[in-house]
Design an enzyme around this catalytic site. Structure first.
Site, PDB file in Angstrom:
ATOM      1  N   CYS A   1      15.640  -2.864   3.923  1.00  0.00           N
ATOM      2  CA  CYS A   1      16.425  -3.128   2.718  1.00  0.00           C
ATOM      3  C   CYS A   1      17.408  -1.976   2.571  1.00  0.00           C
ATOM      4  O   CYS A   1      17.563  -1.184   3.497  1.00  0.00           O
ATOM      5  CB  CYS A   1      15.540  -3.322   1.482  1.00  0.00           C
TER       6      CYS A   1
ATOM      7  N   HIS B   1      -1.348   8.575  13.661  1.00  0.00           N
ATOM      8  CA  HIS B   1      -2.294   9.054  12.653  1.00  0.00           C
ATOM      9  C   HIS B   1      -2.699   7.998  11.630  1.00  0.00           C
ATOM     10  O   HIS B   1      -3.818   8.043  11.120  1.00  0.00           O
ATOM     11  CB  HIS B   1      -1.703  10.249  11.894  1.00  0.00           C
TER      12      HIS B   1
END
Length: 145
Positions: free
Chosen positions: A65, A98
């Site tokens: 966006c 992670h």
């Protein structure tokens, strides 16, 4: 890899560029819209990314966006989606290694095409490390009362 990509009106051009780039790299692309610059609501497209991941139509998602923030928030409302806002390749790589992110968000008004490609390449080429990170990712799926 099956990659779902969606944008609101502010990011149509970046979506088209990235979708073409993904296809050229050999990925299957699921384009969830929008397809023009007429104003639309970014939550609809964030939800579409999350649904494509939840029902296994896609293995990764790209949400776009103007800022990347709104569509990321919308995608993350779905428990099957772990969408990270990224601005450079290191954040994209860490979101995978992670956090086991399955989608990334970028802001078309804030990132150039080449940087967006570099982020997407880092995201798609990085594996989740597991190990000490696994129990943290498991907590992300936990419902809080």
């Amino acid at each position: 890899m099956r990659v779902a990509i969606a944008s609101d009106h502010a990011a149509v051009s970046l979506k088209t560029t990235l979708a073409d780039w993904l296809r050229e790299a050999g990925h299957d692309v699921i384009d969830l819209g929008t397809d023009d610059t007429q104003s639309v609501d970014y939550p609809d497209y964030g939800y579409a990314i999350a649904e494509a991941l939840a029902d296994d139509r896609a293995t990764r998602g790209v949400a776009l966006c103007g800022s990347g923030i709104g569509i990321m928030i919308a995608a993350n409302r779905h428990p099957a989606c772990r969408c990270a806002l990224v601005t450079e390749p290191l954040s994209a790589r860490l979101s995978r290694s992670h956090n086991d992110a399955n989608a990334i968000a970028m802001g078309a008004r804030l990132i150039g095409e080449e940087m967006a490609k570099a982020c997407l390449d880092a995201f798609l080429s990085t594996e989740f490390e597991g190990g000490r990170h696994q129990h943290r990712v498991d907590k992300l799926a936990k419902e809080f009362a």
